[in-house]
Motif scaffolding. Structure first.
Motif, mmCIF file in Angstrom:
data_model
loop_
_atom_site.group_PDB
_atom_site.id
_atom_site.type_symbol
_atom_site.label_atom_id
_atom_site.label_comp_id
_atom_site.label_asym_id
_atom_site.label_seq_id
_atom_site.Cartn_x
_atom_site.Cartn_y
_atom_site.Cartn_z
ATOM 1 N N PRO A 29 -5.329 28.449 -13.882
ATOM 2 C CA PRO A 29 -4.417 27.371 -13.476
ATOM 3 C C PRO A 29 -4.952 26.021 -13.959
ATOM 4 O O PRO A 29 -6.112 25.915 -14.378
ATOM 5 C CB PRO A 29 -4.448 27.451 -11.948
ATOM 6 N N LYS B 204 -3.495 20.982 -9.951
ATOM 7 C CA LYS B 204 -2.217 21.588 -9.583
ATOM 8 C C LYS B 204 -2.181 21.852 -8.080
ATOM 9 O O LYS B 204 -3.116 22.414 -7.506
ATOM 10 C CB LYS B 204 -2.036 22.905 -10.340
ATOM 11 N N VAL C 4 -0.727 23.949 -4.982
ATOM 12 C CA VAL C 4 -0.183 25.293 -4.773
ATOM 13 C C VAL C 4 0.042 25.530 -3.290
ATOM 14 O O VAL C 4 -0.617 24.935 -2.447
ATOM 15 C CB VAL C 4 -1.120 26.391 -5.343
ATOM 16 N N ASP D 52 1.468 31.458 -3.778
ATOM 17 C CA ASP D 52 1.963 31.128 -5.118
ATOM 18 C C ASP D 52 1.175 31.889 -6.188
ATOM 19 O O ASP D 52 -0.059 31.936 -6.122
ATOM 20 C CB ASP D 52 1.801 29.628 -5.417
ATOM 21 N N THR E 230 -0.926 31.935 -9.158
ATOM 22 C CA THR E 230 -1.736 30.788 -9.575
ATOM 23 C C THR E 230 -2.491 31.041 -10.871
ATOM 24 O O THR E 230 -2.735 30.136 -11.635
ATOM 25 C CB THR E 230 -2.701 30.424 -8.427
ATOM 26 N N ALA F 261 -2.518 32.317 -4.744
ATOM 27 C CA ALA F 261 -3.276 31.342 -3.963
ATOM 28 C C ALA F 261 -3.444 31.883 -2.547
ATOM 29 O O ALA F 261 -2.461 32.222 -1.894
ATOM 30 C CB ALA F 261 -2.555 30.002 -3.939
ATOM 31 N N ILE G 187 -5.910 22.883 -6.809
ATOM 32 C CA ILE G 187 -6.918 23.491 -7.683
ATOM 33 C C ILE G 187 -7.903 22.396 -8.086
ATOM 34 O O ILE G 187 -7.503 21.369 -8.640
ATOM 35 C CB ILE G 187 -6.266 24.116 -8.937
#
Length: 125
Positions: free
Chosen positions: A44, A48, A50, A54, A56, A70, A76
């Protein structure tokens, strides 16, 4: 089969090592064994956001491609470039050098809902 007691697990085979509000995430020994030889990892993006559950990251093996989900909502904060360069680290050291990403956790309740090592062992048996 190795299932470290200090980690928490998702039924989808991700593990988490919690250090403060940072969770290191990888896939279990059982998962890498089922995948067989891992040949590619899609990491990822750092930064980001999340949500729990999700997709990832992606791990591809000679058998299949699998989403890595996730384990908790958050951001992240780090990825492991070593597994991108050498995906086989996920097979040879799934709980060490084969970690995939780190996430800053929004809610510890997400982690509390994960399986203990004992519960995960029952889940995969």
């Amino acid at each position: 089969m190795s299932i470290p007691a200090e980690l928490r697990y998702n039924p989808s085979h991700e593990w988490v090592l919690l250090e403060g509000d940072i969770a290191t995430v990888g896939i279990s020994h059982h998962a890498q064994e089922e995948l067989t030889d891992v040949v590619f990892v899609e990491l990822p993006e750092v930064g980001k956001a999340v949500d729990k559950g999700d997709p990832t990251a992606v791990v591809e093996s000679v058998k299949a491609a699998s989403d890595i989900y996730a384990p908790a909502g958050g951001e992240i904060v780090e990825v492991n470039p070593d597994v991108e360069a050498d995906p086989s680290l996920i097979n040879t050291d799934p709980y060490g050098k084969g970690w995939i990403f780190k996430i800053q956790i929004k809610s510890m309740a997400d982690i509390d809902e994960m399986l203990t090592a004992e519960a995960y062992a029952e889940h995969i048996s």
